[in-house]
Design a protein around this motif. Sequence first.
Motif, PDB file in Angstrom:
ATOM      1  N   THR A 159       0.450  -1.144  -0.398  1.00 22.57           N
ATOM      2  CA  THR A 159      -0.120  -0.216  -0.118  1.00 22.57           C
ATOM      3  C   THR A 159       0.666   0.700   0.156  1.00 22.57           C
ATOM      4  O   THR A 159       1.898   1.369   0.450  1.00 22.57           O
ATOM      5  N   THR A 161       1.240   5.760  -1.955  1.00 24.59           N
ATOM      6  CA  THR A 161       0.523   6.745  -2.692  1.00 24.59           C
ATOM      7  C   THR A 161       1.316   7.439  -3.712  1.00 24.59           C
ATOM      8  O   THR A 161       2.349   7.474  -3.676  1.00 24.59           O
ATOM      9  N   GLU A 164      -0.153  10.449  -6.438  1.00 24.40           N
ATOM     10  CA  GLU A 164      -2.079  11.341  -5.852  1.00 24.40           C
ATOM     11  C   GLU A 164      -3.041  10.875  -5.675  1.00 24.40           C
ATOM     12  O   GLU A 164      -3.917  10.158  -5.731  1.00 24.40           O
ATOM     13  N   ALA A 165      -2.284   9.383  -6.128  1.00 25.19           N
ATOM     14  CA  ALA A 165      -3.335   8.050  -6.387  1.00 25.19           C
ATOM     15  C   ALA A 165      -2.654   6.778  -5.052  1.00 25.19           C
ATOM     16  O   ALA A 165      -1.785   6.471  -5.094  1.00 25.19           O
ATOM     17  N   ARG A 166      -4.524   6.376  -4.305  1.00 27.70           N
ATOM     18  CA  ARG A 166      -3.540   5.393  -3.504  1.00 27.70           C
ATOM     19  C   ARG A 166      -3.917   4.149  -4.059  1.00 27.70           C
ATOM     20  O   ARG A 166      -4.611   4.055  -4.652  1.00 27.70           O
ATOM     21  N   ASP A 168      -3.065   0.814  -3.645  1.00 29.16           N
ATOM     22  CA  ASP A 168      -3.488  -1.100  -2.982  1.00 29.16           C
ATOM     23  C   ASP A 168      -3.502  -2.296  -4.195  1.00 29.16           C
ATOM     24  O   ASP A 168      -4.305  -2.494  -4.403  1.00 29.16           O
ATOM     25  N   ARG A 185      -6.206   1.073  -7.606  1.00 32.09           N
ATOM     26  CA  ARG A 185      -6.025   2.558  -7.752  1.00 32.09           C
ATOM     27  C   ARG A 185      -6.881   3.778  -7.352  1.00 32.09           C
ATOM     28  O   ARG A 185      -7.609   3.622  -8.569  1.00 32.09           O
ATOM     29  N   ASP A 186      -7.160   3.788  -6.264  1.00 26.38           N
ATOM     30  CA  ASP A 186      -7.906   4.611  -5.806  1.00 26.38           C
ATOM     31  C   ASP A 186      -8.882   3.753  -6.126  1.00 26.38           C
ATOM     32  O   ASP A 186     -10.314   4.681  -6.740  1.00 26.38           O
TER      33      ASP A 186
END
Length: 216
Positions: A159, A161, A164-166, A168, A185-186
Amino acid sequence: MKRSGPLVTLLAGLLLGLFLLTLNSATGTKASSSARPVRESPTASVSPTPTKPAPSPTSAVVPDADYSGRTDDDSAAVAVTLRDGRAIAYVCDGRATESWLKGDVADDGTMRLTGKHGATLTGTLKEGKRIRGTVETDGGRHAFTADRTKKPSGLYRATATVREARIDGGWIVLEDGSQVGVLNRDGKPAPAPRIDPETGAVTVDGRELTARPVTP
């Protein structure tokens, strides 16, 4: 004078007998008065040493181990990690469908794990070698078998960033070295890039991340 001799002798005998009788009586009384009753010393009661209860036999041993495999219809991969009576599992088709589940493992090796959106995994650990069960996700209900594996096989997650995209990502490394994973991605799922199973290194959108083994 001749007649008085026997009488004197008899009288003397009577006096001697009376004297001896008086002497014996006095001696007996003294002996009786000097006698002391013998008191028996009370026997000390010895408390028995408490016996330690025998340890109860362990009903079953659930080993800390990793398990991986596929559903019977080969539509998805399944990985389960057991630690200290807890389990975490990951079901993934390598494209867009995935589910993380967790829960307890009973002493007899049975488990019922739950995840988001009503996902469930029920299974039984058999002789510590494999888990046999079923998993229900949005993709349906599937029977599966997950065999005990050794590193680097197992379950991994990363996990971070990135731009600017999360990010996982989840990966299952199977015993034959193949990998199945989904990268979000997000919240938008896509097939995950391959990780280095020895180090967990993976490159996502130009940035190097580290996928680490997952434990409950």
